[in-house]
Design an enzyme around this catalytic site. Sequence first.
Site: not given
Length: 824
Positions: A313, A575
Amino acid sequence: MSTAKELHTPPAHSLPPISTSHATFHIPSPIPSHPALATLLRGVNLSSSAKLPTYPPGHPLRPGGTAQTRQGRDELRRVAAGVRTDVGEEGGFWSEAEQGGRDGWFVGRPIQEKGADTHFRRLRAWGFTTIRWIIPWEALEHAGPGKYDETYIEYTIRLLRLAKHHGLRVFISPHQDTFSRFLSGTGAPYWVLLALGLNPRRVHQTGAALVHACWKEQGWGGQEGRESARAGNAGDWPDMIWNTNLHRLAARHCFTMFYASEVFAPKCTIDGVPAGQWLRDHFNSAFGHLADRLRDAGDLLDTCVIGWDSLNEPHEGFIGIPDLNECPPTQDFKKGPSPTPIQAFRLGVGKPVAGVSVDDFTSLGPKHRGKTTITPPGEEGVWLTREEAVQAEQRWGWRWGAEWDFWDEDGHGGCPWAGHGVWDRKTGEVLKKDYFRDKVGGGSWEFIQDFWKPHYISFIARIRESHREAISFVNPPIFSEPPDLSEDVKQGRLALSSHFYDGLTMLGKRRHVYNADAVGLQRGLKSMSRALKFGSGAIQNGLRDQLRELKSDAVKEDGVAEHRDVDKYPTIIGEIGTPFDMKDTKLLGLAKGKTSWGDYKQPAKAMDAVLNACDGRNALSYTLWCYEPLNSHAHGDGWNGEDLSLFSYDDVPGDDDLLADDPSDLKTLITLGSRGIESWCRPYPVEVTGRVDELNFDMSSGDFELRITVPALDGLGETFDQSRADEAVGHEACTKVFLPFVHYRSRGYGGDEGTKGKTRVVGLPEAGGREWEKGRGPAKVDLEVAYLSHGRLEVVGQEGRWFYDLRKSGGDQELRLKIRPWSG
């Protein structure tokens, strides 16, 4: 009858190599003449506590209870959970990091070696085949630049060998959130923040980050936050507030320097090279060293560790902000005090700032709550003083360049951005509002193309020096499209690893009667009116649309699939998950009640919704966030109050926690401590001869439908050896489907044959005849075949085996299977 010993002795697994040369993952067929098998990789992230170190020996918080009582064992688990994000200096939060940690600081992460066998068996019994293995940079290089924690690496190798023994594939995530644990995230070691000019002990008080460890004593930060906390008014750490640190000074500064100091801070050099290059080289070398050690272990690469994620991320920092006087349009999530960039710069040098916007994110969206003042105590800024900078150089062994000299005459206020003429420290005014957006010669900087991509290329190149066949799992910024990549970078070994959460559910911790297409909004594909979804059906379709858009990134010819004529690349959602501390929904989702521990109906429905979105025609692989065995109701997953673990000992009554550690039957192994298991322990095709067209599962009824297309052998082109076609059609093809006991176990209905026109299949026990409940005979699947277009279905244990014939020619076969639990 099963015994505990049998349950502790899993069969040896030989994992075939995995290919990414198609739009899905592929493995070789066990029948040499048959085409490769499409496979879905489904599993978990392991684990949340991997982001944090353990307590030091002899520390006051270290002593645990006695294993002789449940209370004592819970205390031992609390100790094993280590340094939660809410624990400050009483847990050595700053002081131990300032000493470089200790040898084996992260040993015990992502799970403790004692009990790991049971955890891996549990994951396999849940039908999972894949682990996204969390390793923050800090775990490898906390002792200082170039000093690696070999004890931790050796521990990791032992755990990976055990995972391999249980037939689990692993891809490693170089993990970060908001850049560093000292900004209430995870990732970079303490010394990295010092190297970038920050004093981690002062980030909270200056509003440069909201640090969980500071909350109970400093509230929202500044002198005002301290006074409020002393008066007992700080309240609880707000849900998801950690995420706002991405838009505060410290994280924006660190990401900008890491990716782009050469462009935006050329005066900042370390050991003669640009600061960003110096950091990126250390990052690449740390994970490259880990890859070296895994290679030298001799039995892990490709057979267990199949690949490496790019940095988790990533964030653009200041890059691309059009006007430093305002919060940028991309900062759509605001909660608490939300300084503009120029307000953050002023706070960073210790100046009080009035008029800071206070915001919230409610069930109805963003809401402005007013304005506040932040006064850094003692006018101390977040930047290292000149004296502190010298001490850091001496302590850690680097040397800043001569131009890194931004302090005033008293040795304070060393802001690099003031030093580069971005703003005036005396007047507090912005001098170059578009400094981080506009190129000097014209045009605008693009974070992904200009900065993220070059680092990704250098990272995966270093990994492949040691792990030649590594799959590169590409993890772009949240909901962003990945860039085009050349074939010499991809090497045919690439998969997209996007992330997806239902933001409204995550923020509100409850289900709503409406939702919005966040992916479509961020990418400019939909207006707000088109993005809004009302009602369960529209919400479900909206979730599938968003996952479909993310999956499309792997097949777009102007993206990562450029230069490929056919088949593109696969996608795994790296995720995805939902909180288990959800509140009772009231007033059509506009208000929330209390958390009901043990009642996971609402979280199960929320989880079912996002996983149904991965099913359908999307047919996605995914790794759920997360499996955290040290989860507790009091502290969740131990990281910023998040509570997404599929398992918790706090959901095991009485002394049954001993059974969870040493299960004597499958019911105990699979269900004890699980949360909302009916939603995520679900049927799916594990290996398919052909192509998955669609799969659908109804959690309430157990109905499962699978549609696949099986091409004729002469239509497979160069991917199949046509000289073996006659041999291939002489053997039945097989598709394997995971059929969980949770939904399809035998309920003891008499007979083995169908009744009233129904077709019944009663499965065989798996090898060893493990029992669902001890003393009641081997566990078996019992289901109704509602529709079977071709072939036959057999079941062994939790594995359905759908056999059918291949064709040499004659075009594609479209096959369909539909099953449901046998109901008598």
